[in-house]
Motif scaffolding. Structure first.
Motif, PDB file in Angstrom:
ATOM      1  N   CYS A 197      -0.211 -47.631 -47.271  1.00 35.43           N
ATOM      2  CA  CYS A 197       0.341 -48.432 -46.170  1.00 35.43           C
ATOM      3  C   CYS A 197      -0.733 -49.375 -45.655  1.00 35.43           C
ATOM      4  O   CYS A 197      -1.828 -48.934 -45.283  1.00 35.43           O
ATOM      5  CB  CYS A 197       0.828 -47.505 -45.050  1.00 35.43           C
ATOM      6  SG  CYS A 197       2.194 -46.422 -45.541  1.00 35.43           S
ATOM      7  N   GLY A 245       4.902 -44.215 -38.947  1.00 36.60           N
ATOM      8  CA  GLY A 245       5.071 -44.794 -37.624  1.00 36.60           C
ATOM      9  C   GLY A 245       3.773 -45.183 -36.947  1.00 36.60           C
ATOM     10  O   GLY A 245       3.782 -45.811 -35.888  1.00 36.60           O
ATOM     11  N   LYS A 246       2.625 -44.838 -37.538  1.00 36.20           N
ATOM     12  CA  LYS A 246       1.370 -45.204 -36.871  1.00 36.20           C
ATOM     13  C   LYS A 246       1.080 -46.682 -37.102  1.00 36.20           C
ATOM     14  O   LYS A 246       1.286 -47.209 -38.193  1.00 36.20           O
ATOM     15  CB  LYS A 246       0.216 -44.331 -37.348  1.00 36.20           C
ATOM     16  CG  LYS A 246      -0.230 -44.509 -38.783  1.00 36.20           C
ATOM     17  CD  LYS A 246      -1.357 -43.530 -39.103  1.00 36.20           C
ATOM     18  CE  LYS A 246      -1.766 -43.599 -40.566  1.00 36.20           C
ATOM     19  NZ  LYS A 246      -2.763 -42.576 -40.916  1.00 36.20           N
ATOM     20  N   ASN A 247       0.612 -47.329 -36.047  1.00 35.59           N
ATOM     21  CA  ASN A 247       0.271 -48.742 -36.143  1.00 35.59           C
ATOM     22  C   ASN A 247      -1.203 -48.887 -36.528  1.00 35.59           C
ATOM     23  O   ASN A 247      -1.944 -47.900 -36.576  1.00 35.59           O
ATOM     24  CB  ASN A 247       0.589 -49.465 -34.832  1.00 35.59           C
ATOM     25  CG  ASN A 247      -0.167 -48.883 -33.645  1.00 35.59           C
ATOM     26  OD1 ASN A 247      -1.312 -48.465 -33.764  1.00 35.59           O
ATOM     27  ND2 ASN A 247       0.479 -48.856 -32.478  1.00 35.59           N
ATOM     28  N   PRO A 248      -1.667 -50.094 -36.821  1.00 32.64           N
ATOM     29  CA  PRO A 248      -3.064 -50.274 -37.241  1.00 32.64           C
ATOM     30  C   PRO A 248      -4.086 -49.789 -36.218  1.00 32.64           C
ATOM     31  O   PRO A 248      -5.161 -49.322 -36.606  1.00 32.64           O
ATOM     32  CB  PRO A 248      -3.159 -51.790 -37.464  1.00 32.64           C
ATOM     33  CG  PRO A 248      -1.771 -52.193 -37.831  1.00 32.64           C
ATOM     34  CD  PRO A 248      -0.880 -51.339 -36.977  1.00 32.64           C
ATOM     35  N   GLU A 249      -3.753 -49.903 -34.931  1.00 37.16           N
ATOM     36  CA  GLU A 249      -4.672 -49.427 -33.895  1.00 37.16           C
ATOM     37  C   GLU A 249      -4.872 -47.918 -34.009  1.00 37.16           C
ATOM     38  O   GLU A 249      -6.001 -47.411 -34.020  1.00 37.16           O
ATOM     39  CB  GLU A 249      -4.127 -49.794 -32.518  1.00 37.16           C
ATOM     40  CG  GLU A 249      -4.988 -49.283 -31.362  1.00 37.16           C
ATOM     41  CD  GLU A 249      -4.347 -49.526 -30.002  1.00 37.16           C
ATOM     42  OE1 GLU A 249      -5.070 -49.942 -29.078  1.00 37.16           O
ATOM     43  OE2 GLU A 249      -3.129 -49.273 -29.863  1.00 37.16           O
ATOM     44  N   PHE A 305      -0.170 -39.950 -32.168  1.00 37.45           N
ATOM     45  CA  PHE A 305       0.022 -41.397 -32.214  1.00 37.45           C
ATOM     46  C   PHE A 305      -0.401 -42.054 -30.900  1.00 37.45           C
ATOM     47  O   PHE A 305      -0.143 -43.239 -30.700  1.00 37.45           O
ATOM     48  CB  PHE A 305       1.498 -41.727 -32.463  1.00 37.45           C
ATOM     49  CG  PHE A 305       2.045 -41.262 -33.789  1.00 37.45           C
ATOM     50  CD1 PHE A 305       2.182 -42.153 -34.850  1.00 37.45           C
ATOM     51  CD2 PHE A 305       2.442 -39.956 -33.983  1.00 37.45           C
ATOM     52  CE1 PHE A 305       2.703 -41.737 -36.071  1.00 37.45           C
ATOM     53  CE2 PHE A 305       2.964 -39.530 -35.201  1.00 37.45           C
ATOM     54  CZ  PHE A 305       3.099 -40.429 -36.246  1.00 37.45           C
ATOM     55  N   ARG A 341       8.726 -41.658 -34.134  1.00 34.67           N
ATOM     56  CA  ARG A 341       8.929 -42.512 -32.969  1.00 34.67           C
ATOM     57  C   ARG A 341      10.221 -42.096 -32.265  1.00 34.67           C
ATOM     58  O   ARG A 341      11.301 -42.151 -32.849  1.00 34.67           O
ATOM     59  CB  ARG A 341       9.022 -43.980 -33.388  1.00 34.67           C
ATOM     60  CG  ARG A 341       9.281 -44.944 -32.217  1.00 34.67           C
ATOM     61  CD  ARG A 341       9.583 -46.337 -32.726  1.00 34.67           C
ATOM     62  NE  ARG A 341       8.447 -46.873 -33.470  1.00 34.67           N
ATOM     63  CZ  ARG A 341       7.396 -47.466 -32.910  1.00 34.67           C
ATOM     64  NH1 ARG A 341       7.345 -47.601 -31.592  1.00 34.67           N
ATOM     65  NH2 ARG A 341       6.413 -47.923 -33.654  1.00 34.67           N
ATOM     66  N   MET A 376       1.804 -51.295 -41.652  1.00 35.97           N
ATOM     67  CA  MET A 376       2.267 -50.302 -40.683  1.00 35.97           C
ATOM     68  C   MET A 376       2.513 -49.008 -41.449  1.00 35.97           C
ATOM     69  O   MET A 376       3.024 -49.029 -42.575  1.00 35.97           O
ATOM     70  CB  MET A 376       3.572 -50.782 -40.030  1.00 35.97           C
ATOM     71  CG  MET A 376       4.105 -49.883 -38.940  1.00 35.97           C
ATOM     72  SD  MET A 376       3.229 -50.181 -37.390  1.00 35.97           S
ATOM     73  CE  MET A 376       4.163 -49.083 -36.303  1.00 35.97           C
ATOM     74  N   SER A 417      -5.135 -54.902 -39.733  1.00 34.25           N
ATOM     75  CA  SER A 417      -4.775 -54.373 -41.033  1.00 34.25           C
ATOM     76  C   SER A 417      -5.199 -52.910 -41.085  1.00 34.25           C
ATOM     77  O   SER A 417      -5.986 -52.437 -40.271  1.00 34.25           O
ATOM     78  CB  SER A 417      -5.455 -55.174 -42.154  1.00 34.25           C
ATOM     79  OG  SER A 417      -6.852 -55.073 -42.034  1.00 34.25           O
TER      80      SER A 417
END
Length: 550
Positions: free
Chosen positions: A17, A24-28, A77, A321, A20, A2
């Protein structure tokens, strides 16, 4: 996994957010960026303390600015690249800590008081997975439960991020300032200080706006010293049969180096997005292969880049992305990063040049031309004509319509507003928000173009100079001018420009499409009561208010 992020205008549901990032950045990646900010706070705490003993370390000063820029929306990213930056952040924090402790001991004797918790005590994890776990513990809501204090803290942090972007460009041009370094450390450290009350934090936020004007002035000085003052210039929007490299971002020094290295190689250089104003600088447009501008604002790259057959390079924030159709000819530089995309370090652009030479030619397809290059020197150079036009009634109003563009619905407001501006009004514009209307024909008033492109978001300083000069010419305050601010925002650079405008006391700004999600109701009320700031609404109604007809 999350996440929670609300630093940009496109925050999901206008709140944040959580699954996601719209960017475009993911949770990691979100966790690593949160950890970067946390580590930079620790660095700032020790740098601020070291300055109390007249001790500083310029390498760490510069890295803090670069690190803050890394955390701006649409910059980095790449988890591997971020992990390397986090290691450098920790090493520099420990170096500055040691410098502080030595300085303390030399002056006071004995050991310096130890900080056993918080970002100053952060110890970096050994692997990427654990770094991500650390980052999840230090998100935006981890420090402060009071919504008003948290809102004020976020306003400071996002202001520092935006100012860091401008300071980074200035550093690349050799422009630094000790007062600016010191403020970055003091302000970021203050966001971790539980003794700071709401009005203390508001004061720091206003100071951020003040210092940002200085930073943008430094950047402007660096550009003009190196490339001359922008002059009105027609820019081709088509293409010609030749190899091509498309440059997206903001950094003019990187563009200059690429132009030097591509001379005589049969490669044309095209600008994209915020690079468009580069065509107005004498020191850059002297290169005949700086040929044209391709495409529009950053958010359309996924539709436009597949149609550019050459190599593409990003030199600052705005990357999305990439599609597989152009990923293999895409490069990043500076603080920008994307997993699987080749990152170039330093000033050797041989790899992107070789890729361009491998790619097909662009088609022979001439397009229309648009006019750029109306920085403050160009506008103030004809100030007598502008002033006379105002006095005669030929020009009745000025509108500053610009800022960051974005993909979220509601931004057609700015196109419609520009189209409905009366024929006896002049539009100043800057940043990528201008792509909503900069291809339209607005005509002129007595030879003065009705649409004046002031430049990048970096060039907001020019807009400030123009407004202050007009106020001086008419012996009044900026708020007394027939001048309206209709601003779009997306990320943290626009945020800090707003702080600069508020520091100058400018009121009645219309902002949108959405107001920042990080403004608590009480903080928003403070802005409304003190500056009459408001969200954009109905075009006709807003236009009537601006013209005093409501």
């Amino acid at each position: 996994m999350s996440m929670f992020c609300r630093q940009c205008e496109q925050a999901a549901k206008e709140t944040g957010c959580e699954v996601m990032g719209v960017c475009g950045k993911n949770p990691e990646v979100a966790a690593l960026l949160d950890l970067m900010l946390y580590g930079l706070k620790g660095l700032a705490i020790y740098a601020d303390k070291a300055r109390e003993f007249d001790t500083r370390y310029e390498v760490a000063d510069k890295f803090l600015i670069e690190g803050l820029f890394t955390t701006v929306t649409n910059v980095d990213f790449d988890p591997v690249q971020l992990a390397g930056k986090l290691r450098k952040c920790f090493d520099l924090k420990e170096k500055v800590k040691a410098l502080y402790e030595t300085a303390y001991r030399e002056k006071n004797g004995g050991h310096a008081p130890q900080i056993s918790e918080g970002p100053a005590a952060w110890v970096i994890a050994n692997d990427l997975e654990t770094l991500v776990a650390q980052g999840r513990e230090h998100g935006v809501k981890s420090q402060q439960a009071d919504p008003d204090l948290l809102s004020a803290i976020e306003i400071i942090i996002y202001g520092l991020k935006g100012m860091a972007a401008y300071a980074d460009h200035a550093m690349i041009l050799g422009k630094t300032d000790e007062e600016v370094f010191a403020f970055f450390h003091h302000a970021l450290a203050a966001t971790c200080d539980p003794s700071k009350g709401l009005m203390d934090l508001v004061g720091i936020a206003m100071e951020c706006g003040k210092l940002n004007i200085k930073v943008m002035a430094m950047l402007n000085e660096g550009h003009i010293e190196r490339y001359g003052s922008p002059t009105p210039t027609k820019v081709q929007l088509g293409s010609r049969k030749n190899k091509g490299i498309l440059v997206s971002g903001h950094d003019l020094r990187m563009l200059e180096e690429l132009l030097k290295q591509t001379e005589g190689k049969g490669i044309d250089i095209y600008t994209h997005g915020e690079m468009l104003p580069a065509h107005g600088y004498p020191g850059l447009k002297k290169y005949g292969h700086l040929y044209a501008n391709f495409g529009g604002a950053w958010q359309d790259q996924h539709k436009e880049f597949p149609n550019f057959p050459g190599a593409i390079i990003f030199n600052t924030n705005c990357i999305q992305r990439p599609a597989e159709s152009y990923k293999d000819r895409l490069f990043t530089w500076g603080e920008v990063g994307w997993p699987g995309v080749k990152h170039l370090s330093g000033w050797n652009f041989g790899e992107v040049i070789n890729k361009a030479l491998e790619c097909p030619d662009l088609p022979e397809a001439p397009g229309k031309e648009i006019l750029v290059g109306f920085g403050h020197d160009a506008v103030l150079g004809v100030a007598d004509k502008v002033i006379e036009a105002v006095k005669s009634g030929a020009i009745k109003h000025f509108f500053l319509i610009g800022g960051c563009d974005g993909a979220k619905p509601g931004r057609n407001y700015y196109t419609e507003f520009a189209e409905k501006v009366p024929k006896d009004a002049v539009i100043l514009t800057l940043a990528c928000g201008k792509y909503r209307f900069n291809k339209l024909d607005f005509g002129d008033i007595g030879g003065i173009p009705r649409l004046l492109d002031v430049g990048q978001c970096n060039d907001a300083y020019s807009a400030v100079r123009i407004a202050l000069a007009l106020a001086g010419a008419f012996n009044c305050g900026v708020n007394d001018l027939p001048l309206s601010f209709i601003l779009s925002w997306y990320e943290q650079k626009a945020h800090v420009i707003l702080l600069s405008l508020l520091h100058l006391g400018i009121k009645n700004i219309k902002l949108g499409p959405a107001l920042p999600a990080y403004l608590s109701p009480n903080v928003l009320n403070f802005l409304v009561e003190n500056f009459n700031i408001g969200r954009v609404g109905d075009v006709d109604a807003d236009l009537k208010v601006a013209l005093g007809a409501a």
